[in-house]
Design an enzyme around this catalytic site. Structure first.
Site, PDB file in Angstrom:
ATOM      1  N   HIS A 218      72.353   6.752  74.931  1.00  7.94           N
ATOM      2  CA  HIS A 218      73.229   5.589  75.071  1.00  7.94           C
ATOM      3  C   HIS A 218      74.179   5.711  76.252  1.00  7.94           C
ATOM      4  O   HIS A 218      74.744   4.718  76.708  1.00  7.94           O
ATOM      5  CB  HIS A 218      73.997   5.311  73.771  1.00  7.94           C
ATOM      6  CG  HIS A 218      75.076   6.291  73.445  1.00  7.94           C
ATOM      7  ND1 HIS A 218      74.908   7.297  72.529  1.00  7.94           N
ATOM      8  CD2 HIS A 218      76.336   6.421  73.902  1.00  7.94           C
ATOM      9  CE1 HIS A 218      76.024   7.997  72.427  1.00  7.94           C
ATOM     10  NE2 HIS A 218      76.907   7.484  73.259  1.00  7.94           N
TER      11      HIS A 218
ATOM     12  N   ASP B 159      68.493   9.310  70.264  1.00 10.60           N
ATOM     13  CA  ASP B 159      69.650   9.236  71.156  1.00 10.60           C
ATOM     14  C   ASP B 159      69.756  10.460  72.067  1.00 10.60           C
ATOM     15  O   ASP B 159      70.843  11.006  72.265  1.00 10.60           O
ATOM     16  CB  ASP B 159      70.952   9.052  70.372  1.00 10.60           C
ATOM     17  CG  ASP B 159      72.082   8.526  71.259  1.00 10.60           C
ATOM     18  OD1 ASP B 159      71.784   7.971  72.324  1.00 10.60           O
ATOM     19  OD2 ASP B 159      73.263   8.706  70.883  1.00 10.60           O
TER      20      ASP B 159
ATOM     21  N   SER C 246      80.311  12.246  74.417  1.00 10.56           N
ATOM     22  CA  SER C 246      78.900  12.028  74.110  1.00 10.56           C
ATOM     23  C   SER C 246      78.002  12.765  75.089  1.00 10.56           C
ATOM     24  O   SER C 246      78.149  12.638  76.306  1.00 10.56           O
ATOM     25  CB  SER C 246      78.556  10.542  74.166  1.00 10.56           C
ATOM     26  OG  SER C 246      78.803   9.942  72.934  1.00 10.56           O
TER      27      SER C 246
END
Length: 416
Positions: free
Chosen positions: A101, A131, A206
């Site tokens: 993402h 992901d 992330s």
């Protein structure tokens, strides 16, 4: 009242206390961070298209500005910085792993090293189901430090871990916590299970590293459960065993090939077990068998309870899914089921996820198999609920931008 003179305590004793007391933990944190931090990078994506239904991806101003807000594309036009995250160097030749993402839909991806140098990702592949994304950097004469991989399967609840990344664009930030839980699932990550940690994870973390006290990579930080968009004590990371398998598939094939049985599963919880007169946790309940699938051809029947797959005991749908999907498509695997009071041994030739009815020739891997799985999501109805949904707050955005934290909705819905 007695007084103790520390001068009278032998230096060797003081040294031993330093190795076993609070300072020992501080030293372990320091050594682990020093070893792993050079392998953690900042990732900035440019040119992603905004979704009008989502929070704008534009990066907000920051005093810790790591990169230009715009970049020229190949035609001389300016690309806007739209996504910020972290990444981890897997190999010195320029392989970096991050979250999908962070880079999804980007026209250009730039990686910033700890010393401030910037490298362009010449090849980018991502998998939205897990992901995970891989970047191949144009390294030139730059020497990268690859991180050492740990064993995420060996982690236990309560183990200390460190999270390293670029939260709020503050590069090389280290936070400490423990493994809070294992085997968690999020709605936006369709495949695999996650580690839960209370190490602080915020926007920009992330794709960063979750490491053990030996400085080894045990997870890729990916999401938080939050009501306000920032850290509230519940973060999630993709176990490195899972992330490395996905990364290898992306690096070698440009996509993730997953194997499947072709069944719908349900957790054998107390309610379901009582209705079927079975022991709680005996195995994984087969709720439905897809017609002409690998499972049907191999003899699996509805209401079978899968006890073992490939010699490994399974008790939850997520365990079976993880075990099946990483096997080669077309390989023959041993499956032990419980059926009407007896244990039955079966042999199943695994099919690809995108069509579990296309069973390849035995022991022949289907190169065009696409994705694969142990089955589809278990829809067993109210009586076969695989678990209760664990609301972590408001519906979470999956994006990783400066304006919105990585968020997720924790759920134990028995996916397969």
């Amino acid at each position: 009242m007695a007084f103790v003179s520390f001068a009278a305590i032998p230096p060797a004793v003081l040294a031993d206390e330093a190795l076993t007391g609070p300072k020992a933990l501080s030293r372990a944190f320091r050594d682990a961070a020093r070893q792993a931090t050079p392998s953690v990078v900042t990732v900035v994506a440019y040119g992603q298209v905004d979704d009008p239904d989502e929070t704008p991806r534009l990066l907000a101003p920051s005093p810790a500005e790591p990169m230009p807000r715009t970049r020229p594309d190949g035609d001389g036009e300016s690309l806007r910085a739209t996504g910020l995250g972290s990444g981890v160097v897997l190999s010195a030749d320029g392989t970096v792993v991050t979250n999908n993402h962070v880079i999804a839909g980007a026209d250009k991806v730039i990686v910033r090293l700890q010393d401030g140098r910037e490298l362009t990702a010449g090849e980018v592949h991502g998998d939205s189901d897990n992901d995970i994304a891989t970047l191949r950097l144009e390294v030139g004469d730059v020497e990268l430090q690859a991180i050492e991989l740990g064993d995420s399967d060996a982690l236990e609840i309560g183990d200390w871990v460190l999270a390293i990344g670029s939260p709020f664009r503050l590069e090389a930030t280290v936070s400490a916590g423990i493994i809070s839980a294992k085997g968690r699932t999020l709605d936006r990550i369709r495949r695999g299970s996650l580690l839960q940690t209370d190490a602080a994870i915020n926007p920009g973390n992330s794709g960063g590293a979750l490491i053990d006290l030996d400085g080894r990579l045990v997870g890729i930080n990916t999401a938080i459960a939050t009501r306000n968009g920032s850290y509230q004590g519940i973060g999630f990371a993709i176990p490195i065993a899972q992330a490395r398998w996905v990364a290898d598939e992306l690096l070698h094939h440009g996509r993730v090939r997953r194997a499947a049985l072709g069944i719908r599963l349900a957790e054998l919880n107390a309610s379901v077990a009582a209705r079927l007169d079975l022991p709680v946790g005996l195995g994984v309940l087969v709720y439905q068998v897809i017609k002409d699938s690998a499972a049907e051809k191999g003899g699996i029947q509805p209401l079978d309870v899968i006890l073992e797959f490939a010699g490994t005991r399974v008790r939850e749908p997520i365990e079976l899914q993880n075990a099946v999907e990483r096997m080669p498509i077309g390989s023959t695997q041993q499956v032990k089921v419980y059926r009407k009071g007896e244990e039955v041994e079966l042999e199943i030739v695994l099919a690809p996820l995108d069509d579990p009815t296309q069973v390849p020739a035995e022991e022949q891997e289907a190169e065009d198999g696409g994705d694969a799985e142990a089955g589809e999501e278990a829809e067993a109805g109210e009586e076969a609920e695989a678990g209760e949904e664990a609301e972590a707050g408001e519906e979470a955005e999956a994006g990783e931008d400066e304006g919105a934290a990585d968020q997720g909705q924790a759920s134990g819905d028995g996916r397969s």
